[in-house]
Every structure is written in structure tokens, then in C-alpha cells.
Write an enzyme that holds these catalytic residues in place. Structure first.
Site, PDB file in Angstrom:
ATOM      1  CD  GLN A  44     -39.538  28.256 -46.279  1.00 45.64           C
ATOM      2  OE1 GLN A  44     -39.074  27.250 -45.757  1.00 45.64           O
ATOM      3  NE2 GLN A  44     -39.858  28.310 -47.557  1.00 45.64           N
ATOM      4  CG  HIS A 142     -33.971  25.882 -44.039  1.00 44.76           C
ATOM      5  ND1 HIS A 142     -34.672  24.696 -44.180  1.00 44.76           N
ATOM      6  CD2 HIS A 142     -34.243  26.597 -45.145  1.00 44.76           C
ATOM      7  CE1 HIS A 142     -35.350  24.716 -45.314  1.00 44.76           C
ATOM      8  NE2 HIS A 142     -35.097  25.866 -45.914  1.00 44.76           N
ATOM      9  CG  ASN A 187     -32.653  22.632 -46.089  1.00 47.00           C
ATOM     10  OD1 ASN A 187     -33.271  21.585 -45.931  1.00 47.00           O
ATOM     11  ND2 ASN A 187     -32.970  23.505 -47.032  1.00 47.00           N
ATOM     12  CD  GLU A 188     -33.258  22.553 -50.601  1.00 49.09           C
ATOM     13  OE1 GLU A 188     -34.237  21.998 -51.115  1.00 49.09           O
ATOM     14  OE2 GLU A 188     -33.102  23.787 -50.630  1.00 49.09           O
ATOM     15  CE1 TYR A 328     -40.981  19.480 -53.127  1.00 47.10           C
ATOM     16  CE2 TYR A 328     -38.791  20.271 -52.598  1.00 47.10           C
ATOM     17  CZ  TYR A 328     -40.077  19.972 -52.204  1.00 47.10           C
ATOM     18  OH  TYR A 328     -40.460  20.148 -50.905  1.00 47.10           O
ATOM     19  CD  GLU A 394     -38.026  20.398 -48.145  1.00 47.11           C
ATOM     20  OE1 GLU A 394     -38.299  20.891 -49.263  1.00 47.11           O
ATOM     21  OE2 GLU A 394     -37.420  21.023 -47.272  1.00 47.11           O
TER      22      GLU A 394
END
Length: 400
Positions: A44, A142, A187-188, A328, A394
Site C-alpha cells: 500500500q 502483510h 498481519n491480521e 475497527y 490499528e
């Protein structure tokens, strides 16, 4: 106006305050050792997708499948503008930056020779952060598996990934570990396995417009999750045996953490919420803390859930110095049929296994954080998983 690359990621912690009232908090409301930072991923941010030795990752391949999109070919051009971006971070007063290392930039074939230009880029970038007083936090993975490994054996559904990921991690620890003290392996991990190996739509082994009948959403989600845990444990244990004493860093796994609350006070909705927590939290956290999967998953999935050997259980247990939380969304959980907050393309098999319905919490959209939701996540992990150290990597509010 020059692009501000760090905004391609998400401001941490402070976003939650500014989403509602810009004057709600000041820096003085937080402890002195509380770090405010920002985060992004290599794909990104970096751009330079085909420059100086970098080869395609599965993210390149997938993004180009959508109406001729250029995806992250240019992105924020951080590869060329990292000095400008770091200065912008310093001018904002940011104290930390979480970034990921592009596997296919550092080791273009997925294994074997290191790309010297990729290596130099990361060394220079990390030094630039340090020189501006910004703590680097590196994420090893990621979503951007080298396409060569995907083509060779299918990526995270094959146990070969454990050895290759560990070798990649070894290079990163050796080359950057003197300056990087915080490492996230994957990641995640939860949402990665759910969406990209069960759904088979993005960053996985089945991408449009190819024939997606090759994937098995009933199995691949859990196989990928199992290999994620084993690869994380392998890299973590390597770090602790080979590097930690000298480098004195910390290593953890990150997960996407939904805020989960019963829709009603009924016993059925409370039970459905506990099942959802077992699948969405316990799936990764229980092996990391206690060495095995939740009983709810074992009962529901039976032979579809991989089994840890005794040795593997011991390797995974205690392999995270911290848990990275990415939050989130806060949702309600109900036992009664209800429209899901997630798009219809989301992994339906996984949520059918939970046996619960995930619906919107009030008027909040898919990417609206709620303070009480994050508080609930932190309290639940504290009480249920031996109060592990947590980094909020995040959170906040995003707009499409």
C-alpha cells in the site's frame, strides 16, 4: 500537494479521538511511554512494484485482475519518497511507525538469494526512522506472498510455507534486528485466513478471473490458520534462540479483533456470542496461550480442524511476546437469522460454522470504531487469556 504516505495506513489511537471531537484529548492525557504512531503495508505504500529486483506477489496478481487496475504499482511511492514521508511523520510528532517488509523485494524468488537493492532500501528506511526518533515496528507478512511460492505449492495451505517463512524471517532478523525491536510475524492472522483462503477472492490461491472451484472453503480456512500459527511459532522460536539475547527485541502475532456483544439479553444470544468469541478470538489466542484450539471449535469442526502434535503444541504455546490488536468494528451477535454486516462475498462457510449472525451495532458502518467495543476487546483478552501484553496496532474510523 505531495502525497502523505503514512495516511495510506491508519493513525493509531488518536484517530479514535479525532473522529468524534478534535479537542477531546491531548498528549498529556496519556502516559509518557505511550507511543502514538501510524501504520501501513509494503504494497500500500512502497510502489516501485517492478523496480530494482522486486518480483510479483499474490497481491500484485490479484489487484491486476480487477478491471485492469494498477493496484499498488505506484501506491504512495514510498520506495522513492521515504525520506520525505519520515520527515512528515516527525513533523507531526509521531513516535512509531509500523511497516511491512515486502518478501518479494527482499528475496525475489521467495527463497534463496537476497536482493541487494531491496536490502539496502530497508536498511536506509529504518535508519531514517531511527534518526528522526521514530520507533520502527516491522511486520514480516502483510498478505504479499511471493507469487513464485503460490505457484509452486499453493501458499499457506501447504506446510512448506513454514520453512520458507522462517528462512525469510531469519534474513530480516539478521539484517534489521539491531534497529528493529518490535516484530509482528503475520498481519491480521484471523481475517487473513478467513477471507483470503476460505473466501478465495483476494490474496489467496484462487483469484478472479480464474476458476475458483479449486479451493475448499470448508477446509482451507482452518488449514491456512494452522500453518499461520506454526509459521509464527517457528519464526518466533528462531528469534528467541538466535537473536533475542543480543538484539533484545519482542515478537508477536496480530489479529483482527471484532468487538462482540449479544444483540439481546437472551441466553441464546449470549451463547451465540461465546461461540463467536471462540472462533474469532480463541482460534488463534488459545493455541498461543494454552497450546490448543477451543473446545467449541473441536466439537463443531471435527476432522476439519487440524490437530497439533504434542511438539507443535509446545512450540506454539507462549510463542508471542505480545498480541497485536487491530480493531475497527463493533458488532452484535444473535442466534436468530438476521442480515449480516459483512458483504455476501465474505466466507459464508466460516460464519455458518460459528452458528451465529453478525449484525451492525446501532448506526455504525462496517468501519466505525466504538470506544466501548475496543474496551470490551481488551477486557475480554485480559480476563480470558492470562492478561498478555497488547499493542493496539490499528484502530479508529475510516472512510471509503
Amino acid at each position: 500537494m505531495k502525497p502523505l504516505s503514512l495516511f495510506f495506513g491508519f493513525l493509531l489511537a488518536i484517530v479514535l479521538a479525532t473522529s468524534y471531537n478534535i479537542d477531546a484529548f491531548t498528549r498529556n492525557d496519556f502516559p509518557e511511554d505511550f507511543l502514538f504512531g501510524a501504520a501501513t503495508s509494503a504494497y500500500q505504500w512502497e510502489g516501485a512494484a517492478d523496480e530494482e529486483g522486486r518480483t510479483p506477489s499474490v497481491w500484485d496478481t490479484t489487484s491486476h485482475c480487477y478491471n485492469g487496475s494498477i493496484g499498488g504499482d505506484i501506491a504512495c511511492d514510498g520506495y522513492h519518497k521515504y525520506k520525505e514521508d519520515v520527515k512528515l511523520m516527525a513533523d507531526m510528532g509521531l513516535q512509531a511507525f509500523r511497516f511491512s517488509i515486502s518478501w518479494s523485494r527482499l528475496i525475489p524468488n521467495g527463497r534463496g538469494p537476497i536482493n541487494p537493492k531491496g536490502l539496502l532500501f530497508y536498511k536506509n528506511f529504518i535508519k531514517e526512522l531511527r534518526n528522526h526518533g521514530i520507533e520502527p515496528h516491522a511486520t514480516l507478512y502483510h498478505y504479499d506472498l511471493p507469487q513464485s511460492l503460490e505457484d509452486e505449492y499453493g501458499g499457506w495451505i501447504n506446510r512448506k510455507i513454514i520453512e520458507d517463512f522462517t528462512a525469510f524471517a531469519d534474513v530480516c532478523f539478521r539484517e534489521f534486528g539491531e534497529d528493529v525491536k518490535l516484530w509482528t510475524t503475520i498481519n491480521e492472522a484471523t481475517i487473513f485466513a478467513i477471507a483470503y483462503y476460505g473466501q478465495g477472492r483476494r490474496f489467496g490461491h484462487c483469484t478472479p478471473p480464474t476458476n475458483c472451484s479449486t479451493g475448499n472453503s470448508c477446509m482451507d480456512t482452518y488449514i491456512a490458520g494452522h500453518n499461520i500459527l506454526l509459521a509464527h511459532a517457528s519464526a518466533s522460536n528462531l528469534y528467541k534462540l538466535k537473536y533475542k539475547r543480543k538484539q533484545r527485541g519482542f515478537i508477536g502475532l496480530s489479529m483482527f479483533a471484532l468487538g462482540l456483544s449479544p444483540y439481546t439479553n437472551s441466553k441464546e444470544d449470549e451463547t451465540a456470542t461465546e461461540r463467536a468469541k471462540a472462533f474469532l478470538f480463541g482460534w488463534m489466542l488459545k493455541p498461543l496461550v494454552f497450546g490448543d484450539y477451543p473446545d467449541e471449535m473441536k466439537r463443531t469442526l471435527g476432522l476439519r480442524l487440524p490437530v497439533f502434535s504434542e511438539e507443535e503444541s509446545e512450540q506454539v504455546k507462549g510463542s508471542s511476546d505480545f498480541i497485536g490488536i487491530i480493531h475497527y468494528i463493533t458488532v452484535y451477535v444473535t442466534n436468530q437469522p438476521a442480515p449480516s454486516i459483512f458483504p455476501s462475498s465474505t466466507n459464508e462457510a466460516f460464519f455458518a460454522d460459528i452458528g451465529a449472525y453478525i449484525i451492525s451495532a446501532g448506526n455504525y458502518s462496517l468501519f466505525d470504531a466504538t470506544p466501548w467495543g475496543l474496551e470490551g476487546v481488551l477486557e475480554y483478552i485480559k480476563q480470558s487469556y492470562n492478561n498478555p501484553p497488547i499493542y493496539i496496532l490499528e484502530n479508529g474510523h475510516t472512510k471509503s
